[in-house]
Design a protein around this motif. Structure first.
Motif, PDB file in Angstrom:
ATOM      1  N   LYS A   1       0.811  -1.213   0.000  1.00 13.89           N
ATOM      2  CA  LYS A   1       0.000   0.000   0.000  1.00 13.89           C
ATOM      3  C   LYS A   1       0.847   1.267   0.000  1.00 13.89           C
ATOM      4  CE  LYS A   1      -3.945  -2.201   0.207  1.00 13.89           C
ATOM      5  NZ  LYS A   1      -4.871  -2.233  -0.952  1.00 13.89           N
ATOM      6  N   LYS A   2       1.900   1.290   0.812  1.00 12.82           N
ATOM      7  CA  LYS A   2       2.678   2.510   0.984  1.00 12.82           C
ATOM      8  C   LYS A   2       4.166   2.334   0.718  1.00 12.82           C
ATOM      9  CE  LYS A   2      -0.448   4.559   4.417  1.00 12.82           C
ATOM     10  NZ  LYS A   2      -0.547   5.146   5.776  1.00 12.82           N
ATOM     11  N   GLY A   3       4.587   1.136   0.384  1.00 12.50           N
ATOM     12  CA  GLY A   3       6.016   0.883   0.200  1.00 12.50           C
ATOM     13  C   GLY A   3       6.605   1.684  -0.946  1.00 12.50           C
ATOM     14  N   SER A   4       7.738   2.293  -0.700  1.00 10.61           N
ATOM     15  CA  SER A   4       8.327   3.225  -1.663  1.00 10.61           C
ATOM     16  C   SER A   4       8.767   2.572  -2.959  1.00 10.61           C
ATOM     17  CB  SER A   4       9.530   3.929  -1.025  1.00 10.61           C
ATOM     18  OG  SER A   4      10.507   2.980  -0.632  1.00 10.61           O
ATOM     19  N   ILE A   5       9.118   1.293  -2.920  1.00 11.06           N
ATOM     20  CA  ILE A   5       9.583   0.618  -4.142  1.00 11.06           C
ATOM     21  C   ILE A   5       8.447  -0.098  -4.854  1.00 11.06           C
ATOM     22  CG2 ILE A   5      11.106  -1.158  -5.086  1.00 11.06           C
ATOM     23  CD1 ILE A   5      13.097  -0.584  -2.927  1.00 11.06           C
ATOM     24  N   LEU A   6       7.708  -0.930  -4.128  1.00  8.87           N
ATOM     25  CA  LEU A   6       6.741  -1.822  -4.766  1.00  8.87           C
ATOM     26  C   LEU A   6       5.384  -1.180  -5.029  1.00  8.87           C
ATOM     27  CD1 LEU A   6       5.933  -4.596  -5.831  1.00  8.87           C
ATOM     28  CD2 LEU A   6       5.497  -5.312  -3.473  1.00  8.87           C
ATOM     29  N   ALA A   7       4.857  -0.443  -4.069  1.00  9.56           N
ATOM     30  CA  ALA A   7       3.479   0.050  -4.185  1.00  9.56           C
ATOM     31  C   ALA A   7       3.205   0.839  -5.472  1.00  9.56           C
ATOM     32  CB  ALA A   7       3.119   0.889  -2.952  1.00  9.56           C
ATOM     33  N   PRO A   8       4.128   1.733  -5.902  1.00 11.81           N
ATOM     34  CA  PRO A   8       3.831   2.490  -7.126  1.00 11.81           C
ATOM     35  C   PRO A   8       3.755   1.643  -8.396  1.00 11.81           C
ATOM     36  CG  PRO A   8       5.533   3.582  -5.827  1.00 11.81           C
ATOM     37  CD  PRO A   8       5.354   2.208  -5.257  1.00 11.81           C
ATOM     38  N   ILE A   9       4.277   0.408  -8.350  1.00 12.43           N
ATOM     39  CA  ILE A   9       4.236  -0.457  -9.527  1.00 12.43           C
ATOM     40  C   ILE A   9       2.948  -1.268  -9.552  1.00 12.43           C
ATOM     41  CG2 ILE A   9       5.594  -2.063 -10.943  1.00 12.43           C
ATOM     42  CD1 ILE A   9       7.981  -1.512  -9.167  1.00 12.43           C
ATOM     43  N   LEU A  10       2.296  -1.413  -8.409  1.00 12.52           N
ATOM     44  CA  LEU A  10       1.104  -2.249  -8.298  1.00 12.52           C
ATOM     45  C   LEU A  10      -0.131  -1.484  -8.773  1.00 12.52           C
ATOM     46  CD1 LEU A  10       1.796  -3.961  -4.853  1.00 12.52           C
ATOM     47  CD2 LEU A  10       1.885  -5.040  -7.115  1.00 12.52           C
ATOM     48  N   ARG A  11      -0.198  -1.312 -10.068  1.00 11.14           N
ATOM     49  CA  ARG A  11      -1.322  -0.629 -10.699  1.00 11.14           C
ATOM     50  C   ARG A  11      -1.397  -1.083 -12.153  1.00 11.14           C
ATOM     51  NH1 ARG A  11      -0.319   5.656 -11.429  1.00 11.14           N
ATOM     52  NH2 ARG A  11      -2.031   5.307 -12.903  1.00 11.14           N
ATOM     53  N   PRO A  12      -2.536  -0.933 -12.805  1.00 11.39           N
ATOM     54  CA  PRO A  12      -2.575  -1.238 -14.249  1.00 11.39           C
ATOM     55  C   PRO A  12      -1.588  -0.346 -14.989  1.00 11.39           C
ATOM     56  CG  PRO A  12      -4.794  -1.086 -13.351  1.00 11.39           C
ATOM     57  CD  PRO A  12      -3.865  -0.606 -12.270  1.00 11.39           C
ATOM     58  N   ARG A  13      -0.822  -0.912 -15.891  1.00 12.89           N
ATOM     59  CA  ARG A  13       0.255  -0.188 -16.571  1.00 12.89           C
ATOM     60  C   ARG A  13       0.426  -0.715 -17.998  1.00 12.89           C
ATOM     61  NH1 ARG A  13       1.595  -3.641 -12.728  1.00 12.89           N
ATOM     62  NH2 ARG A  13       3.075  -5.289 -13.223  1.00 12.89           N
ATOM     63  N   VAL A  14      -0.678  -0.806 -18.691  1.00 13.77           N
ATOM     64  CA  VAL A  14      -0.665  -1.265 -20.076  1.00 13.77           C
ATOM     65  C   VAL A  14       0.146  -0.293 -20.919  1.00 13.77           C
ATOM     66  CG1 VAL A  14      -2.096  -1.788 -22.090  1.00 13.77           C
ATOM     67  CG2 VAL A  14      -2.915  -2.354 -19.779  1.00 13.77           C
ATOM     68  N   SER A  15       0.950  -0.807 -21.812  1.00 13.67           N
ATOM     69  CA  SER A  15       1.795   0.026 -22.674  1.00 13.67           C
ATOM     70  C   SER A  15       0.957   1.094 -23.372  1.00 13.67           C
ATOM     71  CB  SER A  15       2.506  -0.833 -23.714  1.00 13.67           C
ATOM     72  OG  SER A  15       3.335  -1.781 -23.098  1.00 13.67           O
TER      73      SER A  15
ATOM     74  N   ARG B   1      23.041  -2.384  10.506  1.00 15.56           N
ATOM     75  CA  ARG B   1      22.177  -1.337  11.050  1.00 15.56           C
ATOM     76  C   ARG B   1      20.958  -1.146  10.158  1.00 15.56           C
ATOM     77  NH1 ARG B   1      27.171   1.272  12.181  1.00 15.56           N
ATOM     78  NH2 ARG B   1      27.013   2.457  10.236  1.00 15.56           N
ATOM     79  N   ALA B   2      21.171  -1.174   8.842  1.00 18.80           N
ATOM     80  CA  ALA B   2      20.056  -1.011   7.907  1.00 18.80           C
ATOM     81  C   ALA B   2      19.095  -2.188   7.998  1.00 18.80           C
ATOM     82  CB  ALA B   2      20.582  -0.871   6.487  1.00 18.80           C
ATOM     83  N   ALA B   3      19.642  -3.392   8.228  1.00 19.32           N
ATOM     84  CA  ALA B   3      18.794  -4.572   8.328  1.00 19.32           C
ATOM     85  C   ALA B   3      17.922  -4.531   9.575  1.00 19.32           C
ATOM     86  CB  ALA B   3      19.649  -5.836   8.331  1.00 19.32           C
ATOM     87  N   LEU B   4      18.431  -3.882  10.622  1.00 19.49           N
ATOM     88  CA  LEU B   4      17.661  -3.766  11.857  1.00 19.49           C
ATOM     89  C   LEU B   4      16.577  -2.707  11.748  1.00 19.49           C
ATOM     90  CD1 LEU B   4      20.546  -4.049  14.477  1.00 19.49           C
ATOM     91  CD2 LEU B   4      18.766  -5.740  14.000  1.00 19.49           C
ATOM     92  N   ASP B   5      16.844  -1.694  10.929  1.00 20.34           N
ATOM     93  CA  ASP B   5      15.878  -0.608  10.760  1.00 20.34           C
ATOM     94  C   ASP B   5      15.303  -0.685   9.358  1.00 20.34           C
ATOM     95  OD1 ASP B   5      14.362   1.617  10.788  1.00 20.34           O
ATOM     96  OD2 ASP B   5      16.013   3.053  10.798  1.00 20.34           O
ATOM     97  N   GLU B   6      14.155  -1.323   9.216  1.00 22.14           N
ATOM     98  CA  GLU B   6      13.578  -1.565   7.899  1.00 22.14           C
ATOM     99  C   GLU B   6      12.722  -0.402   7.414  1.00 22.14           C
ATOM    100  OE1 GLU B   6      11.533  -5.269   8.089  1.00 22.14           O
ATOM    101  OE2 GLU B   6      13.384  -6.440   8.085  1.00 22.14           O
ATOM    102  N   LYS B   7      12.696   0.678   8.159  1.00 22.02           N
ATOM    103  CA  LYS B   7      11.937   1.845   7.719  1.00 22.02           C
ATOM    104  C   LYS B   7      12.814   2.688   6.812  1.00 22.02           C
ATOM    105  CE  LYS B   7       8.805   2.116  11.649  1.00 22.02           C
ATOM    106  NZ  LYS B   7       8.261   2.942  12.747  1.00 22.02           N
ATOM    107  N   SER B   8      12.326   2.958   5.635  1.00 22.71           N
ATOM    108  CA  SER B   8      13.113   3.678   4.629  1.00 22.71           C
ATOM    109  C   SER B   8      12.805   5.151   4.657  1.00 22.71           C
ATOM    110  CB  SER B   8      12.821   3.112   3.246  1.00 22.71           C
ATOM    111  OG  SER B   8      13.401   3.924   2.255  1.00 22.71           O
TER     112      SER B   8
END
Length: 393
Positions: free
Chosen positions: A44-58, A381-388
């Motif tokens: 829903k809000k993830g910076s990498i994946l969420a924006p791709i999860l939509r219809p995107r027909v060429s 440290r990054a692995a412990l803090d999964e908030k981007s």
């Protein structure tokens, strides 16, 4: 894409996989340090994946928006990578004679001060368009999740690339085989009506054709951009639970076995969240282990065994026809939600998505011989803090 037609111990697999090519294994410490995508893969809000999860027909606004997201991520998170947009047009069965635009995204990171035609590349590839039907089709496994995996993997190894090349300094000039990484996000993989040689693979066909006739200087190691691809790793239909991925091509079975070794090592250390023997699940079963399922099921197949590489039509076909070596990461059978409305974010198996991301990251790190160049303390440290910090507002 469409259809056209007991595992070995880790030590034994390692011996098999190291016989095909020079390769630098990453340590368990490095494997454990790779950061998890965490919130960045929130549907829903993830910076990498969420924006791709939509219809995107060429040719649609959705396609343009996802392309911009991919480009923005590369520009902000991978500033040392070069970006090229490859444009083509084609009439489709539903375009009523009008030309539809197809735009491939090409992101490349080569060693500094090495001529383009002298660099062999590992290409990480996925398509970013979605299918026209059914209406509102998202295509989470097909191939939003693979695109997200590639972005995260590239960022995870980027600083190590810089550190390695800075440490080499002037020695880069003496590299026998300079290696780079290339990300290919291809447009127009899906058929608009029915899969055929002309209604499918629009972006891949155009790019492979153009690269075949784009020549490097005569003194270059590699004649064309196609020649520069040492291995074309195509990710597709990944993100469902319990995938079974065979080894499709005899000539790249050695690379498949390298990835299988990594999967075995990570499962052995409890790094695969989808494993029934992950610590979080063992605790609920009083540490009673179950049989370990594997994504890569052909790890002990003989090099002279039977391979079914011609059985699936996908973005690799135009490249393979021109001599590019292919490592196809696609499950057989396809996920149940393939080309169904249910192929959406809610039906992703997020543990498997994270496991594939870690596996692709590790494979890329080994290919680029990055062991010893990761900042393990920073990554822990990054692995412990999964908030981007790169979050959607």
């Amino acid at each position: 894409m469409v259809f056209l037609t007991a595992l070995a111990p880790v030590a034994a697999l390692y011996v098999l996989a190291t016989t095909a090519a020079a390769y630098s294994t990453v340590s368990y410490e490095t494997l454990e340090s790779f950061p998890s995508p965490g919130d960045e893969f929130d549907i829903k809000k993830g910076s990498i994946l969420a924006p791709i999860l939509r219809p995107r027909v060429s040719g649609t606004e959705g396609n343009v928006a996802v392309r911009q997201h991919l480009v923005d991520f590369i520009k902000t998170q991978l500033p040392d990578w070069t970006i090229e947009l490859h444009n083509s047009t084609s009439i489709t069965p539903v375009s009523k004679g009008k030309e539809v635009p197809f735009v491939n995204i090409i992101a490349t990171r080569d060693p500094p001060n090495v001529k383009t035609g002298d660099v062999g590349r590992l290409a990480l590839v996925a398509h970013y368009d979605s299918k026209l039907t059914p209406e509102g089709f998202i295509g989470a496994t097909d191939s939003a999740a693979p695109c997200a995996m590639i972005l995260h993997a590239a960022r995870s190894i980027d600083k190590a690339l810089t550190k390695k090349w800075e440490a080499m300094g002037d020695d880069l000039d003496g590299l026998d085989e300079p290696k780079g990484v290339q990300l290919l996000f291809l447009d127009g993989e899906e058929a608009f009506v029915s899969w055929s040689d002309t209604d499918s693979l629009y972006g891949a066909r155009a790019l492979a054709q153009d690269w075949e006739t784009s020549f490097h200087p005569a003194t270059s190691t590699y004649q064309t951009p196609l020649d520069s691809i040492d291995l074309f790793v195509l990710l597709d239909l990944l993100g469902a639970a319990n995938p079974v991925v065979p080894s499709y091509f005899k000539t790249t079975h050695w690379a498949y076995k390298h990835m299988a070794v990594l999967e075995h090592r990570m499962r052995e250390k409890g790094l695969f969240k989808s494993s029934p023997n992950h610590a979080s699940k063992l605790k609920m079963r009083n540490n009673k282990k179950r049989a370990e399922p594997y994504f890569l099921v052909d790890s002990e197949k003989a090099d002279h065994g039977d391979f079914i590489g011609g059985g699936i039509a996908d973005d690799h076909i135009p490249f393979m026809m021109r001599g590019v070596e292919i490592l196809h990461m696609i499950p057989t059978p396809f996920p149940n939600q393939w080309h169904e409305k249910e192929d959406d974010g809610e039906h992703l198996h997020m543990e498997s998505v994270e496991d594939w991301t870690r596996l692709v990251t590790a494979f890329t790190a080994e290919w680029m011989e990055l062991e010893g160049h990761f900042d393990l303390k920073e990554q822990r440290r990054a692995a412990l803090d999964e908030k981007s910090e790169f979050m959607i507002p």
